[in-house]
Design a protein around this motif. Structure first.
Motif, PDB file in Angstrom:
ATOM      1  N   ASN A   4       0.846  -1.184   0.000  1.00  0.00           N
ATOM      2  CA  ASN A   4       0.000   0.000   0.000  1.00  0.00           C
ATOM      3  C   ASN A   4       0.884   1.237   0.000  1.00  0.00           C
ATOM      4  OD1 ASN A   4      -2.308  -1.528   0.147  1.00  0.00           O
ATOM      5  ND2 ASN A   4      -2.237  -1.614   2.387  1.00  0.00           N
ATOM      6  N   ASP A   5       1.025   1.894  -1.154  1.00  0.00           N
ATOM      7  CA  ASP A   5       1.910   3.040  -1.286  1.00  0.00           C
ATOM      8  C   ASP A   5       1.440   4.238  -0.481  1.00  0.00           C
ATOM      9  OD1 ASP A   5       3.696   1.746  -2.981  1.00  0.00           O
ATOM     10  OD2 ASP A   5       2.475   2.229  -4.743  1.00  0.00           O
ATOM     11  N   ASP A   6       0.133   4.327  -0.197  1.00  0.00           N
ATOM     12  CA  ASP A   6      -0.374   5.480   0.528  1.00  0.00           C
ATOM     13  C   ASP A   6      -0.087   5.395   2.023  1.00  0.00           C
ATOM     14  OD1 ASP A   6      -2.100   3.323   0.698  1.00  0.00           O
ATOM     15  OD2 ASP A   6      -3.871   4.595   0.982  1.00  0.00           O
ATOM     16  N   GLU A   7       0.365   4.273   2.505  1.00  0.00           N
ATOM     17  CA  GLU A   7       0.670   4.089   3.924  1.00  0.00           C
ATOM     18  C   GLU A   7       2.176   3.971   4.087  1.00  0.00           C
ATOM     19  OE1 GLU A   7      -1.466   4.067   6.438  1.00  0.00           O
ATOM     20  OE2 GLU A   7      -3.212   4.295   5.146  1.00  0.00           O
ATOM     21  N   SER A   8       2.898   5.065   3.952  1.00  0.00           N
ATOM     22  CA  SER A   8       4.348   4.997   4.065  1.00  0.00           C
ATOM     23  C   SER A   8       4.867   6.031   5.030  1.00  0.00           C
ATOM     24  CB  SER A   8       4.996   5.213   2.695  1.00  0.00           C
ATOM     25  OG  SER A   8       4.825   6.550   2.297  1.00  0.00           O
ATOM     26  N   SER A   9       6.083   5.803   5.489  1.00  0.00           N
ATOM     27  CA  SER A   9       6.763   6.780   6.327  1.00  0.00           C
ATOM     28  C   SER A   9       8.236   6.766   5.970  1.00  0.00           C
ATOM     29  CB  SER A   9       6.571   6.461   7.814  1.00  0.00           C
ATOM     30  OG  SER A   9       7.162   5.220   8.125  1.00  0.00           O
ATOM     31  N   ASP A  10       8.887   7.917   6.134  1.00  0.00           N
ATOM     32  CA  ASP A  10      10.304   8.046   5.832  1.00  0.00           C
ATOM     33  C   ASP A  10      11.060   8.309   7.118  1.00  0.00           C
ATOM     34  OD1 ASP A  10       9.556   7.868   3.217  1.00  0.00           O
ATOM     35  OD2 ASP A  10       9.814   9.986   2.755  1.00  0.00           O
ATOM     36  N   GLU A  12      15.169   9.072   8.417  1.00  0.00           N
ATOM     37  CA  GLU A  12      16.570   9.245   8.082  1.00  0.00           C
ATOM     38  C   GLU A  12      17.395   8.628   9.186  1.00  0.00           C
ATOM     39  OE1 GLU A  12      18.263  11.868   5.894  1.00  0.00           O
ATOM     40  OE2 GLU A  12      16.508  12.424   4.766  1.00  0.00           O
ATOM     41  N   LEU A  13      18.340   7.787   8.844  1.00  0.00           N
ATOM     42  CA  LEU A  13      19.176   7.127   9.827  1.00  0.00           C
ATOM     43  C   LEU A  13      20.562   7.740   9.830  1.00  0.00           C
ATOM     44  CD1 LEU A  13      18.263   3.412   9.162  1.00  0.00           C
ATOM     45  CD2 LEU A  13      17.432   4.866  10.983  1.00  0.00           C
ATOM     46  N   ALA A  14      20.907   8.420  10.912  1.00  0.00           N
ATOM     47  CA  ALA A  14      22.234   8.981  11.133  1.00  0.00           C
ATOM     48  C   ALA A  14      22.700   9.832   9.962  1.00  0.00           C
ATOM     49  CB  ALA A  14      23.227   7.865  11.411  1.00  0.00           C
ATOM     50  N   GLY A  15      21.784  10.394   9.201  1.00  0.00           N
ATOM     51  CA  GLY A  15      22.138  11.272   8.105  1.00  0.00           C
ATOM     52  C   GLY A  15      22.830  10.571   6.960  1.00  0.00           C
ATOM     53  N   GLN A  16      22.906   9.251   6.956  1.00  0.00           N
ATOM     54  CA  GLN A  16      23.622   8.542   5.913  1.00  0.00           C
ATOM     55  C   GLN A  16      22.729   7.673   5.049  1.00  0.00           C
ATOM     56  OE1 GLN A  16      26.720   6.393   7.795  1.00  0.00           O
ATOM     57  NE2 GLN A  16      27.747   8.201   8.559  1.00  0.00           N
ATOM     58  N   SER A  17      21.678   7.130   5.602  1.00  0.00           N
ATOM     59  CA  SER A  17      20.798   6.294   4.805  1.00  0.00           C
ATOM     60  C   SER A  17      19.355   6.668   5.088  1.00  0.00           C
ATOM     61  CB  SER A  17      21.033   4.808   5.107  1.00  0.00           C
ATOM     62  OG  SER A  17      20.727   4.544   6.445  1.00  0.00           O
ATOM     63  N   LYS A  18      18.498   6.287   4.180  1.00  0.00           N
ATOM     64  CA  LYS A  18      17.079   6.614   4.279  1.00  0.00           C
ATOM     65  C   LYS A  18      16.302   5.304   4.308  1.00  0.00           C
ATOM     66  CE  LYS A  18      13.603   9.345   1.897  1.00  0.00           C
ATOM     67  NZ  LYS A  18      13.334  10.195   0.747  1.00  0.00           N
ATOM     68  N   LEU A  19      15.329   5.219   5.207  1.00  0.00           N
ATOM     69  CA  LEU A  19      14.518   4.021   5.329  1.00  0.00           C
ATOM     70  C   LEU A  19      13.067   4.397   5.094  1.00  0.00           C
ATOM     71  CD1 LEU A  19      14.502   0.993   6.102  1.00  0.00           C
ATOM     72  CD2 LEU A  19      14.075   1.723   8.441  1.00  0.00           C
ATOM     73  N   GLU A  20      12.454   3.758   4.097  1.00  0.00           N
ATOM     74  CA  GLU A  20      11.042   3.962   3.813  1.00  0.00           C
ATOM     75  C   GLU A  20      10.312   2.688   4.209  1.00  0.00           C
ATOM     76  OE1 GLU A  20      10.302   6.566   0.038  1.00  0.00           O
ATOM     77  OE2 GLU A  20      11.775   5.008  -0.436  1.00  0.00           O
ATOM     78  N   THR A 117      -3.686 -14.710   6.359  1.00  0.00           N
ATOM     79  CA  THR A 117      -3.168 -13.406   5.941  1.00  0.00           C
ATOM     80  C   THR A 117      -1.891 -13.107   6.712  1.00  0.00           C
ATOM     81  OG1 THR A 117      -5.400 -12.615   5.479  1.00  0.00           O
ATOM     82  CG2 THR A 117      -3.676 -10.957   5.673  1.00  0.00           C
ATOM     83  N   VAL A 118      -0.835 -12.785   5.965  1.00  0.00           N
ATOM     84  CA  VAL A 118       0.460 -12.427   6.535  1.00  0.00           C
ATOM     85  C   VAL A 118       0.601 -10.913   6.398  1.00  0.00           C
ATOM     86  CG1 VAL A 118       2.950 -12.771   6.389  1.00  0.00           C
ATOM     87  CG2 VAL A 118       1.400 -14.658   5.840  1.00  0.00           C
ATOM     88  N   ASN A 119       0.837 -10.228   7.527  1.00  0.00           N
ATOM     89  CA  ASN A 119       0.932  -8.767   7.533  1.00  0.00           C
ATOM     90  C   ASN A 119       2.281  -8.311   8.065  1.00  0.00           C
ATOM     91  OD1 ASN A 119      -1.963  -8.246   6.894  1.00  0.00           O
ATOM     92  ND2 ASN A 119      -2.220  -9.328   8.828  1.00  0.00           N
ATOM     93  N   GLY A 120       2.690  -7.140   7.640  1.00  0.00           N
ATOM     94  CA  GLY A 120       3.951  -6.576   8.117  1.00  0.00           C
ATOM     95  C   GLY A 120       4.296  -5.306   7.385  1.00  0.00           C
ATOM     96  N   LEU A 121       5.594  -5.071   7.244  1.00  0.00           N
ATOM     97  CA  LEU A 121       6.101  -3.880   6.578  1.00  0.00           C
ATOM     98  C   LEU A 121       7.091  -4.266   5.488  1.00  0.00           C
ATOM     99  CD1 LEU A 121       6.862  -1.571   9.639  1.00  0.00           C
ATOM    100  CD2 LEU A 121       4.917  -1.423   8.086  1.00  0.00           C
ATOM    101  N   HIS A 122       7.020  -3.539   4.391  1.00  0.00           N
ATOM    102  CA  HIS A 122       8.031  -3.624   3.339  1.00  0.00           C
ATOM    103  C   HIS A 122       8.968  -2.458   3.603  1.00  0.00           C
ATOM    104  CE1 HIS A 122       8.962  -3.176  -1.262  1.00  0.00           C
ATOM    105  NE2 HIS A 122      10.049  -3.358  -0.546  1.00  0.00           N
ATOM    106  N   LEU A 123      10.220  -2.753   3.949  1.00  0.00           N
ATOM    107  CA  LEU A 123      11.209  -1.716   4.260  1.00  0.00           C
ATOM    108  C   LEU A 123      12.168  -1.572   3.093  1.00  0.00           C
ATOM    109  CD1 LEU A 123      12.040  -2.854   7.901  1.00  0.00           C
ATOM    110  CD2 LEU A 123      10.408  -1.103   7.192  1.00  0.00           C
ATOM    111  N   ILE A 124      12.441  -0.316   2.717  1.00  0.00           N
ATOM    112  CA  ILE A 124      13.375  -0.032   1.636  1.00  0.00           C
ATOM    113  C   ILE A 124      14.453   0.883   2.195  1.00  0.00           C
ATOM    114  CG2 ILE A 124      13.698   0.918  -0.668  1.00  0.00           C
ATOM    115  CD1 ILE A 124      10.683   0.460  -1.122  1.00  0.00           C
TER     116      ILE A 124
END
Length: 161
Positions: A4-10, A12-20, A117-124
């Motif tokens: 679900n693209d509309d349910e995302s959050s960003d 920033e980790l230590a200013g070096q990487s980004k986690l969506e 149903t398996v639920n969770g998060l897709h982390l990028i």
């Protein structure tokens, strides 16, 4: 769809990487007994599946429904592990905490007909570009701050006379 693209959050980790993070949900049944989670093939991105809950759906029968995941272990070999054994009368849902696996991951309904149903998060995870990093630190920098700080000298001992 599993994402679900509309349910995302960003984040920033230590200013070096980004986690969506995006919501993930996939139903398994006798018609769709497995699902393989794969990320995009972009070289600067890493995809993770963080499993949270596994639950039986409406219409589940009085039977054991075993869910297993197949993913790569630390030696680079695929390993299959059962993570839930659900039964409508005694354990219709299980929380697996924050069970994080690096893509590719295959989720399989090993036994039973579901629906499960398996639920969770897709982390990028991605490397933040120089332009993505916050410039606030540079804006707060004064010339006064650039003066060299003199080292602290130890106190002189008083001699007894």
């Amino acid at each position: 769809m599993s994402l679900n693209d509309d349910e995302s959050s960003d984040i920033e980790l230590a200013g070096q990487s980004k986690l969506e993070s995006f919501l993930f949900s996939q139903e398994l049944s006798s018609k769709v007994p497995f699902f393989t989670f794969q990320g995009d093939e972009e070289e600067d991105l890493e995809h993770f599946l963080e499993l949270r809950t596994i639950c039986l759906g409406e219409g589940a029968k009085e039977e054991s429904n075993v869910v297993e995941v197949t993913a790569m272990n630390h030696q680079g070999k695929n390993i299959s592990v059962p993570i839930a054994n659900l039964h409508i009368s005694c354990l219709p849902m299980v929380s697996v905490g924050e069970f994080e696996l690096k893509a590719p991951v295959t989720i399989r309904l090993k036994s039973g007909t579901g629906p499960v149903t398996v639920n969770g998060l897709h982390l990028i995870a991605s490397r933040a570009e120089e332009s993505d990093l916050s410039d606030d630190d540079e804006d707060d920098f004064d010339e006064e701050d650039s003066e060299e700080i003199s080292p602290i000298k130890p106190a002189k001992k008083k001699l007894k006379q």
